[in-house]
Every structure is written in C-alpha cells, then in structure tokens.
Design a protein around this motif. Structure first.
Motif, PDB file in Angstrom:
ATOM      1  N   PHE A  71      34.626  38.993  42.271  1.00  0.00           N
ATOM      2  CA  PHE A  71      33.496  38.493  43.052  1.00  0.00           C
ATOM      3  C   PHE A  71      33.531  36.966  43.127  1.00  0.00           C
ATOM      4  O   PHE A  71      34.007  36.293  42.206  1.00  0.00           O
ATOM      5  N   SER A  72      32.987  36.441  44.205  1.00  0.00           N
ATOM      6  CA  SER A  72      32.844  35.001  44.354  1.00  0.00           C
ATOM      7  C   SER A  72      31.722  34.510  43.436  1.00  0.00           C
ATOM      8  O   SER A  72      30.936  35.316  42.914  1.00  0.00           O
ATOM      9  N   PRO A  73      31.585  33.193  43.236  1.00  0.00           N
ATOM     10  CA  PRO A  73      30.513  32.681  42.375  1.00  0.00           C
ATOM     11  C   PRO A  73      29.116  33.038  42.855  1.00  0.00           C
ATOM     12  O   PRO A  73      28.168  32.995  42.071  1.00  0.00           O
ATOM     13  N   ASP A  74      28.979  33.389  44.157  1.00  0.00           N
ATOM     14  CA  ASP A  74      27.660  33.778  44.666  1.00  0.00           C
ATOM     15  C   ASP A  74      27.513  35.291  44.819  1.00  0.00           C
ATOM     16  O   ASP A  74      26.567  35.778  45.439  1.00  0.00           O
ATOM     17  N   GLY A  75      28.447  36.067  44.243  1.00  0.00           N
ATOM     18  CA  GLY A  75      28.274  37.510  44.193  1.00  0.00           C
ATOM     19  C   GLY A  75      28.890  38.304  45.323  1.00  0.00           C
ATOM     20  O   GLY A  75      28.663  39.512  45.419  1.00  0.00           O
ATOM     21  N   ARG A  76      29.723  37.703  46.169  1.00  0.00           N
ATOM     22  CA  ARG A  76      30.384  38.444  47.251  1.00  0.00           C
ATOM     23  C   ARG A  76      31.661  39.099  46.716  1.00  0.00           C
ATOM     24  O   ARG A  76      32.432  38.454  46.002  1.00  0.00           O
ATOM     25  N   LEU A  77      31.873  40.345  47.096  1.00  0.00           N
ATOM     26  CA  LEU A  77      33.097  41.027  46.681  1.00  0.00           C
ATOM     27  C   LEU A  77      34.281  40.443  47.452  1.00  0.00           C
ATOM     28  O   LEU A  77      34.314  40.466  48.676  1.00  0.00           O
ATOM     29  N   LEU A  78      35.272  39.919  46.719  1.00  0.00           N
ATOM     30  CA  LEU A  78      36.436  39.300  47.338  1.00  0.00           C
ATOM     31  C   LEU A  78      37.660  40.215  47.324  1.00  0.00           C
ATOM     32  O   LEU A  78      38.472  40.182  48.244  1.00  0.00           O
ATOM     33  N   LYS A  79      37.789  41.021  46.281  1.00  0.00           N
ATOM     34  CA  LYS A  79      38.998  41.819  46.140  1.00  0.00           C
ATOM     35  C   LYS A  79      38.757  42.946  45.151  1.00  0.00           C
ATOM     36  O   LYS A  79      38.009  42.785  44.179  1.00  0.00           O
ATOM     37  N   SER A  80      39.379  44.097  45.411  1.00  0.00           N
ATOM     38  CA  SER A  80      39.416  45.199  44.462  1.00  0.00           C
ATOM     39  C   SER A  80      40.865  45.366  44.014  1.00  0.00           C
ATOM     40  O   SER A  80      41.741  45.664  44.835  1.00  0.00           O
ATOM     41  N   ILE A  81      41.119  45.147  42.745  1.00  0.00           N
ATOM     42  CA  ILE A  81      42.471  45.201  42.204  1.00  0.00           C
ATOM     43  C   ILE A  81      42.679  46.572  41.565  1.00  0.00           C
ATOM     44  O   ILE A  81      42.034  46.913  40.570  1.00  0.00           O
ATOM     45  N   GLU A  82      43.568  47.369  42.130  1.00  0.00           N
ATOM     46  CA  GLU A  82      43.799  48.709  41.606  1.00  0.00           C
ATOM     47  C   GLU A  82      44.653  48.640  40.342  1.00  0.00           C
ATOM     48  O   GLU A  82      45.703  48.014  40.320  1.00  0.00           O
ATOM     49  N   ILE A  83      44.182  49.317  39.286  1.00  0.00           N
ATOM     50  CA  ILE A  83      44.902  49.343  38.011  1.00  0.00           C
ATOM     51  C   ILE A  83      45.710  50.622  37.867  1.00  0.00           C
ATOM     52  O   ILE A  83      46.781  50.636  37.266  1.00  0.00           O
ATOM     53  N   GLY A  84      45.195  51.728  38.398  1.00  0.00           N
ATOM     54  CA  GLY A  84      45.911  52.998  38.301  1.00  0.00           C
ATOM     55  C   GLY A  84      45.570  53.800  37.067  1.00  0.00           C
ATOM     56  O   GLY A  84      46.216  54.803  36.762  1.00  0.00           O
ATOM     57  N   ALA A  85      44.568  53.355  36.331  1.00  0.00           N
ATOM     58  CA  ALA A  85      44.083  54.069  35.147  1.00  0.00           C
ATOM     59  C   ALA A  85      42.664  53.590  34.874  1.00  0.00           C
ATOM     60  O   ALA A  85      42.243  52.545  35.385  1.00  0.00           O
ATOM     61  N   SER A  86      41.941  54.352  34.080  1.00  0.00           N
ATOM     62  CA  SER A  86      40.607  53.926  33.690  1.00  0.00           C
ATOM     63  C   SER A  86      40.686  52.558  33.012  1.00  0.00           C
ATOM     64  O   SER A  86      41.602  52.296  32.236  1.00  0.00           O
ATOM     65  N   GLY A 127      43.690  61.988  23.727  1.00  0.00           N
ATOM     66  CA  GLY A 127      45.049  62.025  23.205  1.00  0.00           C
ATOM     67  C   GLY A 127      45.393  60.785  22.397  1.00  0.00           C
ATOM     68  O   GLY A 127      44.931  59.683  22.694  1.00  0.00           O
ATOM     69  N   ASN A 128      46.204  60.970  21.370  1.00  0.00           N
ATOM     70  CA  ASN A 128      46.657  59.838  20.566  1.00  0.00           C
ATOM     71  C   ASN A 128      47.551  58.923  21.401  1.00  0.00           C
ATOM     72  O   ASN A 128      48.381  59.375  22.173  1.00  0.00           O
ATOM     73  N   GLY A 129      47.379  57.627  21.222  1.00  0.00           N
ATOM     74  CA  GLY A 129      48.195  56.671  21.959  1.00  0.00           C
ATOM     75  C   GLY A 129      47.869  56.602  23.440  1.00  0.00           C
ATOM     76  O   GLY A 129      48.698  56.164  24.242  1.00  0.00           O
ATOM     77  N   SER A 130      46.660  57.035  23.812  1.00  0.00           N
ATOM     78  CA  SER A 130      46.311  57.062  25.232  1.00  0.00           C
ATOM     79  C   SER A 130      45.857  55.708  25.758  1.00  0.00           C
ATOM     80  O   SER A 130      45.779  55.499  26.959  1.00  0.00           O
ATOM     81  N   GLY A 131      45.535  54.772  24.849  1.00  0.00           N
ATOM     82  CA  GLY A 131      45.090  53.459  25.286  1.00  0.00           C
ATOM     83  C   GLY A 131      46.241  52.626  25.831  1.00  0.00           C
ATOM     84  O   GLY A 131      47.388  52.749  25.393  1.00  0.00           O
ATOM     85  N   GLN A 132      45.934  51.755  26.812  1.00  0.00           N
ATOM     86  CA  GLN A 132      46.954  50.913  27.430  1.00  0.00           C
ATOM     87  C   GLN A 132      46.411  49.512  27.662  1.00  0.00           C
ATOM     88  O   GLN A 132      45.204  49.295  27.781  1.00  0.00           O
ATOM     89  N   LEU A 133      47.331  48.546  27.728  1.00  0.00           N
ATOM     90  CA  LEU A 133      47.005  47.168  28.083  1.00  0.00           C
ATOM     91  C   LEU A 133      47.766  46.824  29.350  1.00  0.00           C
ATOM     92  O   LEU A 133      48.988  46.985  29.410  1.00  0.00           O
ATOM     93  N   PHE A 134      47.041  46.356  30.372  1.00  0.00           N
ATOM     94  CA  PHE A 134      47.645  46.041  31.659  1.00  0.00           C
ATOM     95  C   PHE A 134      47.619  44.537  31.895  1.00  0.00           C
ATOM     96  O   PHE A 134      46.686  43.839  31.502  1.00  0.00           O
ATOM     97  N   GLU A 135      48.654  44.047  32.558  1.00  0.00           N
ATOM     98  CA  GLU A 135      48.715  42.647  32.997  1.00  0.00           C
ATOM     99  C   GLU A 135      48.882  42.651  34.505  1.00  0.00           C
ATOM    100  O   GLU A 135      49.773  43.309  35.038  1.00  0.00           O
ATOM    101  N   VAL A 136      48.009  41.909  35.202  1.00  0.00           N
ATOM    102  CA  VAL A 136      48.012  41.910  36.655  1.00  0.00           C
ATOM    103  C   VAL A 136      48.059  40.479  37.174  1.00  0.00           C
ATOM    104  O   VAL A 136      47.231  39.652  36.773  1.00  0.00           O
ATOM    105  N   LYS A 137      49.005  40.207  38.048  1.00  0.00           N
ATOM    106  CA  LYS A 137      49.060  38.919  38.736  1.00  0.00           C
ATOM    107  C   LYS A 137      48.024  38.929  39.847  1.00  0.00           C
ATOM    108  O   LYS A 137      47.995  39.848  40.664  1.00  0.00           O
ATOM    109  N   ILE A 138      47.184  37.916  39.895  1.00  0.00           N
ATOM    110  CA  ILE A 138      46.105  37.866  40.889  1.00  0.00           C
ATOM    111  C   ILE A 138      46.600  37.130  42.123  1.00  0.00           C
ATOM    112  O   ILE A 138      46.899  35.923  42.066  1.00  0.00           O
ATOM    113  N   ALA A 139      46.688  37.833  43.234  1.00  0.00           N
ATOM    114  CA  ALA A 139      47.038  37.203  44.503  1.00  0.00           C
ATOM    115  C   ALA A 139      45.779  36.612  45.113  1.00  0.00           C
ATOM    116  O   ALA A 139      44.829  37.337  45.396  1.00  0.00           O
ATOM    117  N   GLU A 140      45.777  35.319  45.285  1.00  0.00           N
ATOM    118  CA  GLU A 140      44.566  34.648  45.794  1.00  0.00           C
ATOM    119  C   GLU A 140      44.404  34.904  47.297  1.00  0.00           C
ATOM    120  O   GLU A 140      45.355  35.108  48.010  1.00  0.00           O
TER     121      GLU A 140
END
Length: 211
Positions: free
Chosen positions: A160-175, A198-211
């Motif tokens: 979101f922008s500083p005034d609350g407008r939705l700028l982008k939805s970044i898809e992660i592909g998991a909860s 399930g054991n080991g079901s947690g994940q850490l994602f890194e996403v490059k933000i395209a401006e």
C-alpha cells in the motif's frame, strides 16, 4: 523481544537466544491473553497486539503499550483480532491489521502509549465474488512509508502507498503470515508461511520487489 502466546507474555531474549525474563505479563492489572505482534517506538516503548481469541461478534482484542519505566497499559480495545502492527516513518501513526474485519486501522499517536480514535487506513482486497478471504496477519512499514501486509491464505503480500492505496499484490504461492525487511536492503521482502500441517511445513520466502 518476542510475543509468546504460550507464556501469555512479552519475553526478552539475549542476542544468543537465551530468555532473560518477561517484559510484560499484565496490562492495567489484567493478565495478557495471547500476545501476537509488537513494534518498538523511538522512546524505547513497545506497542503490542493481543487478539485474545476475539471474534467479530465478540471483539475483545486489544493493543497495549509498555513504557520505558516498565508500566503497561491498554491503548485501544474492542478490536476484531488485531495482529500485525507498525509505526509510520514519522512516528505519528500506529497501523494495526484488524484481521477479522479484513482491514488496516490507523491511530494517531498523541503521546507515548496514548492514541486518538481509530480510523481505516486501508481495506484489504477481496476475491472476485466480492468476499474477503484469507485472514491478514503481519505488517511492516518501509522507510518511504509504503506498507506491506501478509495476507494469509490468500497467499499474497499486499503493498500500500503511505495514504492507503493498494499499489501491488505480490503472489507468494503459499500461506503467508509475517513480513520483514533487512535493515540495509529495502528492495527485497522476507515472508514466513507455508502449509498449515505436517512437520517441516514452515517456509521462509525472499521476494524482489519490482517498483
């Protein structure tokens, strides 16, 4: 500092991960229920959310503040499951994800631990049928004022922008349930999530933000 729902407390850890004690277990004389998320202000105080297993029909969620002297007080209440929270770069507002109402609230900061009336900063996106889906969770604010929200089972991070407008939805592909930046690189966002079972079901994602 860590919100530990199992201990119903805000706990202090050393840099090596050793628990040093508890910063807060009560607020205004009442025991905490299930602390969820926190942010530290420029005065060294701590705002934190406590959903309290709230529901829309029973909005018992609260926001608390731990002052530098160790005193703890309620700063906002009657919220429908408050989770992630953050401060605007100028320190003038506190932003809070109100998960079950699918929105981000804002509170003007009048002084440390004292806020003005709540207002809506942003409504979270809905599905094609016009219904909300995927409870939102974590929130972080970039130095340029853009706000990033982990949008739960919808599997997106919303920008979101500083005034609350939705700028982008970044898809992660998991909860996804929490988001953060490195202190020296704001072009990439890190998100935690994964599957719900399930054991080991947690994940850490890194996403490059395209401006």
């Amino acid at each position: 500092l860590v919100c530990d729902a199992s201990q119903r407390a805000i706990v202090k850890l050393s840099s090596a991960g050793e628990q040093l004690g508890k910063l807060a277990t009560r607020s205004d004389g009442y025991f905490l229920r299930a602390p969820n998320n926190l942010v530290v202000d420029s005065d060294g105080g701590v705002y934190f959310s406590d959903p309290g297993y709230a529901r829309i029909r029973n909005p018992i969620g609260r926001i608390h503040y731990v002052a530098r002297d160790g005193s703890v007080n309620v700063v906002a209440q009657e919220l429908a499951f408050p989770e992630g929270l953050g401060l605007t770069p100028d320190g003038s507002r506190l932003l809070v994800v109100e998960s079950q109402n699918q929105q981000v609230l804002q509170f003007e900061l009048l002084s440390p631990g004292r806020v003005g009336p709540k207002s809506i900063f942003a409504e979270l996106p809905k599905n094609t049928g016009g219904e909300a889906d995927g409870f939102a969770n974590g929130l972080t604010v970039r130095p340029d004022g853009r706000v990033f929200v982990a949008h739960g089972d919808r599997q997106h991070v919303q920008m979101f922008s500083p005034d609350g407008r939705l700028l982008k939805s970044i898809e992660i592909g998991a909860s996804v349930n929490s988001v953060a930046f490195r202190s020296d690189d704001f072009s990439r966002i890190f998100a935690t999530g994964g599957t719900r079972s399930g054991n080991g079901s947690g994940q850490l994602f890194e996403v490059k933000i395209a401006e």
